[in-house]
Scaffold this motif. Sequence first.
Motif, short mmCIF file in Angstrom:
data_model
loop_
_atom_site.label_atom_id
_atom_site.label_comp_id
_atom_site.label_asym_id
_atom_site.label_seq_id
_atom_site.Cartn_x
_atom_site.Cartn_y
_atom_site.Cartn_z
N ARG A 132 42.07 29.60 42.89
CA ARG A 132 43.13 30.58 42.58
C ARG A 132 44.50 29.91 42.54
NH1 ARG A 132 44.11 33.82 47.62
NH2 ARG A 132 45.11 31.81 48.09
N ASP A 133 44.79 29.10 43.54
CA ASP A 133 46.10 28.46 43.61
C ASP A 133 46.30 27.40 42.54
OD1 ASP A 133 46.61 30.07 45.77
OD2 ASP A 133 46.27 28.51 47.28
N CYS A 134 45.19 26.96 41.93
CA CYS A 134 45.27 25.99 40.82
C CYS A 134 45.34 26.69 39.47
CB CYS A 134 44.07 25.05 40.87
SG CYS A 134 44.09 23.91 42.28
N GLY A 135 45.49 27.99 39.47
CA GLY A 135 45.63 28.75 38.23
C GLY A 135 44.38 29.47 37.78
N GLY A 136 43.30 29.34 38.54
CA GLY A 136 42.07 30.04 38.20
C GLY A 136 40.98 29.10 37.75
N VAL A 168 27.28 37.12 44.22
CA VAL A 168 28.25 36.79 43.17
C VAL A 168 28.87 38.06 42.59
CG1 VAL A 168 27.10 34.61 42.60
CG2 VAL A 168 26.57 36.64 41.26
N GLN A 169 28.09 39.13 42.53
CA GLN A 169 28.66 40.40 42.06
C GLN A 169 29.73 40.90 43.02
OE1 GLN A 169 24.99 42.60 41.95
NE2 GLN A 169 24.53 42.03 39.83
N THR A 170 29.41 40.83 44.30
CA THR A 170 30.37 41.26 45.32
C THR A 170 31.61 40.37 45.33
OG1 THR A 170 28.54 42.08 46.67
CG2 THR A 170 30.63 41.73 47.78
N ALA A 171 31.40 39.06 45.23
CA ALA A 171 32.53 38.14 45.24
C ALA A 171 33.43 38.34 44.04
CB ALA A 171 32.02 36.70 45.28
N ALA A 172 32.83 38.60 42.87
CA ALA A 172 33.65 38.85 41.68
C ALA A 172 34.58 40.04 41.90
CB ALA A 172 32.75 39.08 40.47
N ALA A 176 39.09 40.15 42.43
CA ALA A 176 39.78 40.81 41.31
C ALA A 176 41.26 40.42 41.30
CB ALA A 176 39.65 42.33 41.43
N GLY A 177 41.74 40.06 40.11
CA GLY A 177 43.14 39.74 39.94
C GLY A 177 43.50 38.30 40.26
N THR A 178 42.54 37.48 40.68
CA THR A 178 42.82 36.10 41.06
C THR A 178 42.59 35.10 39.93
OG1 THR A 178 40.57 35.68 41.85
CG2 THR A 178 42.15 36.60 43.44
N ASN A 179 41.95 35.54 38.85
CA ASN A 179 41.54 34.65 37.75
C ASN A 179 40.47 33.65 38.19
OD1 ASN A 179 41.67 33.97 34.98
ND2 ASN A 179 43.05 32.27 35.39
N ASN A 242 31.96 37.56 34.10
CA ASN A 242 32.27 37.59 35.52
C ASN A 242 31.29 38.51 36.24
OD1 ASN A 242 33.71 36.97 37.84
ND2 ASN A 242 35.31 38.49 37.50
N GLY A 243 30.81 38.07 37.39
CA GLY A 243 29.90 38.86 38.19
C GLY A 243 28.52 39.03 37.57
N GLN A 244 28.10 38.05 36.77
CA GLN A 244 26.85 38.18 36.02
C GLN A 244 25.78 37.21 36.51
OE1 GLN A 244 26.57 40.74 33.77
NE2 GLN A 244 28.60 41.18 34.64
N ALA A 245 24.53 37.55 36.20
CA ALA A 245 23.37 36.72 36.52
C ALA A 245 22.70 36.33 35.22
CB ALA A 245 22.40 37.48 37.42
#
Length: 270
Positions: A132-136, A168-172, A176-179, A242-245
Amino acid sequence: MSGRLEGRVAAITGAGSGIGRASARLFAAEGARLVLFDKTDAVEETAAMVESAGGRALAMVGDAGEESDVAALVARATDSFGALHVMFANAGITGGVRGGFFDATPEVWAEVLRVNLIGPFLAVKHAAPVIRDCGGGSIVCTASVAGLRSGAGPAQYSASKAGVVNMVQTAAQQLAGTNVRVNAVLPGLTETGMTQPMFDGARAAGKEHKIGQLNPLLRGGRPEEIAHAALFLASDEASYVNGQALAVDGGLSSSHPTSRPPGDPARPTS
């Protein structure tokens, strides 16, 4: 190669063999600088392969299910290369249990879940803030088609991989909003160190043609084929994924096959 990871820094766990090694070589060929991580010294061989091909790779030996080791992996990337853009949480084990559901012990289940599910959780936990801090960027976790339904692996392995899909679904959603995107790649039967005894046994018995016979491509997969899927998810080509298998299994998971019906035109005649 098209340089799809040019200027990126990527960390790969389970990089000592199989899918991890194939991904390391492919990611490097696409321009990534790598920190490679595995529980065995074979990760040094992978790094040497990358370097001999003109890439840049550092090797680390550690435990993907140990929080301090995963934190050290992320720190190594930032200390050495100044950033982290891609985390490929690929390390996994089967538990080595022969037999059915009731043959495994709680200790086997705990160890498989520690490496296969807690390991990817730790990768997300420690890599996501830095990415996130590296721009995503992208986090890719190796699950399995065994995590979709019964029949593709031992019970403890299958349960751990089902957990990765949900994680991964939960983490996505949590990111949210972090890129920072989080996805899973789901290999089918693939020739790696984990499955090598089965492949070798089939060849020795003259039954290689039966490997992968339940998927529509009628063959097993190669580590490079899974690596290409991981590369897609790691790259900007998957910027809206995002959030996919993503199943990479020759079509196995498109059905619930148990055997080929007699007279099936796709069935080999010899």
